[in-house]
Design an enzyme around this catalytic site. Sequence first.
Site, mmCIF file in Angstrom:
data_model
loop_
_atom_site.group_PDB
_atom_site.id
_atom_site.type_symbol
_atom_site.label_atom_id
_atom_site.label_comp_id
_atom_site.label_asym_id
_atom_site.label_seq_id
_atom_site.Cartn_x
_atom_site.Cartn_y
_atom_site.Cartn_z
ATOM 1 N N HIS A 81 0.833 -1.203 0.000
ATOM 2 C CA HIS A 81 0.000 0.000 0.000
ATOM 3 C C HIS A 81 0.866 1.250 0.000
ATOM 4 O O HIS A 81 1.936 1.277 0.627
ATOM 5 C CB HIS A 81 -0.956 0.008 1.203
ATOM 6 N N ASP A 127 -0.691 4.263 0.796
ATOM 7 C CA ASP A 127 -1.275 5.220 1.751
ATOM 8 C C ASP A 127 -0.523 5.125 3.082
ATOM 9 O O ASP A 127 0.123 4.116 3.382
ATOM 10 C CB ASP A 127 -2.788 4.985 1.939
ATOM 11 N N GLU A 133 -5.115 0.825 2.751
ATOM 12 C CA GLU A 133 -4.802 -0.222 3.724
ATOM 13 C C GLU A 133 -4.954 0.316 5.138
ATOM 14 O O GLU A 133 -5.455 -0.372 6.034
ATOM 15 C CB GLU A 133 -3.375 -0.735 3.521
ATOM 16 N N GLU A 134 -4.545 1.559 5.346
ATOM 17 C CA GLU A 134 -4.587 2.143 6.688
ATOM 18 C C GLU A 134 -5.983 2.684 7.022
ATOM 19 O O GLU A 134 -6.215 3.136 8.139
ATOM 20 C CB GLU A 134 -3.547 3.269 6.818
ATOM 21 N N HIS A 168 4.188 4.312 12.162
ATOM 22 C CA HIS A 168 3.086 5.097 12.745
ATOM 23 C C HIS A 168 3.572 6.117 13.786
ATOM 24 O O HIS A 168 2.760 6.788 14.405
ATOM 25 C CB HIS A 168 2.003 4.194 13.373
HETATM 26 ZN ZN LIG Z 1 1.362 -1.141 6.400
#
Ligand SMILES: [Zn+2]
Length: 395
Positions: free
Chosen positions: A74, A76, A141-142, A368
């Site tokens: 992904h 994103d 995905e997030e 993150h």
């Molecule tokens: Zn990831």
Amino acid sequence: MTLPTDPAENLAALIRCPSVTPDDAGALGALSQMLERLGAKIERPVFREDGTPDIENLYVRVGTKVPHLLFAGHTDVVPPGDEAAWTHPPFAAEIANGEMFGRGAVDMKGGIACFVAALARYHESHGAPAGSVSFLITGDEEGPAINGTVKLLEWARERGEAWDAALVGEPTNPDALGDMIKIGRRGSLSGTIVVHGRQGHVAYPHLADNPVRGLLMLVEALLEPPFDEGTADFQPTNLEVTSIDVGNTATNVIPGRATATFNVRFNDRWTPESLQAEIHNRLDRAAASSRLRPGCGDPVAFDIEWRDRPSSAFLTRDDRLIETLTASVAAVTGKRPQLSTSGGTSDARFIKDYCPVVEFGLVGQTMHMVDERAALSDLETLTRIYLRFLEDWFG
Ligand SMILES: [Zn+2]
């Protein structure tokens, strides 16, 4: 035309697109420019659904023959949070002390940048692989994960695409590159229990039914005994109560209802259905023997509502795929990675319905977080691991 063989250059181009879910912000365009240099035909389906944002996705097949390897991921990213807290701006791809800073550096623009570089190096030294390599990349995905990998897999299958194996480039290593390959994932199931009582004055409990009494008994029945001891490939199943809600601000009122929400991460001894049945049994037994009033009253009345979509536990059993990746990691890093099913869910849970899937990417430590970053040396090492994997899997 130069090939995109430099993972740091590839990663910088991706980080500079602030693709916070659901915005693409040019990220898939930047990736397309790299893949076009490999002579690939780019497809960019946009998926829509009421109540969710439109999402851009990318599917690219390099080659026409089999065997067919899928690389999934992904572009994103999660929001940067307080940008002032970052040592280097989150979308500038600045390099300091041998590390590239930026949101998505490890989760998971870095994995994509390295895989593109590995495939480009493969083309440089061997020409096209004796088969096909496809990229299945989503921008969702997030986020809700509704207009992303699930629909993209379906879309590709309708076009006749079929894969022999898949590699997901999520960050799988806890401390250092070469620590861990993921060969499966636990399942996830969430639910909310609602216990129905009867509101009243705390000084007159015989005139009320206190749902908190029942809820505590039901929750205890979910916590003990343990669901299992774990299996050869998985940790023990674990249930966590994530919220208990009554919403009562008065100390002299027995409330009318009480709810508890829980999530279970479960291993391959269970399916979502068998686990739901076990939970129902435990709750029914506890409800029958619990009362909402001291000494008397009826069995506890409750409802259970299953939340979100449960996902199943899965374990990949393609020995050649796992051994090829393990050997590639060992050849480049000198370490034999642990084969693990730990951690949260990933899009691999959708891909496993199409072909065997393994996951290997960068070190996850800063994902993150503020100051997410990837060591340039790790980008180079991961590129070499992916290249070795391509050579051996097609070899
Ligand atoms: Zn990831």
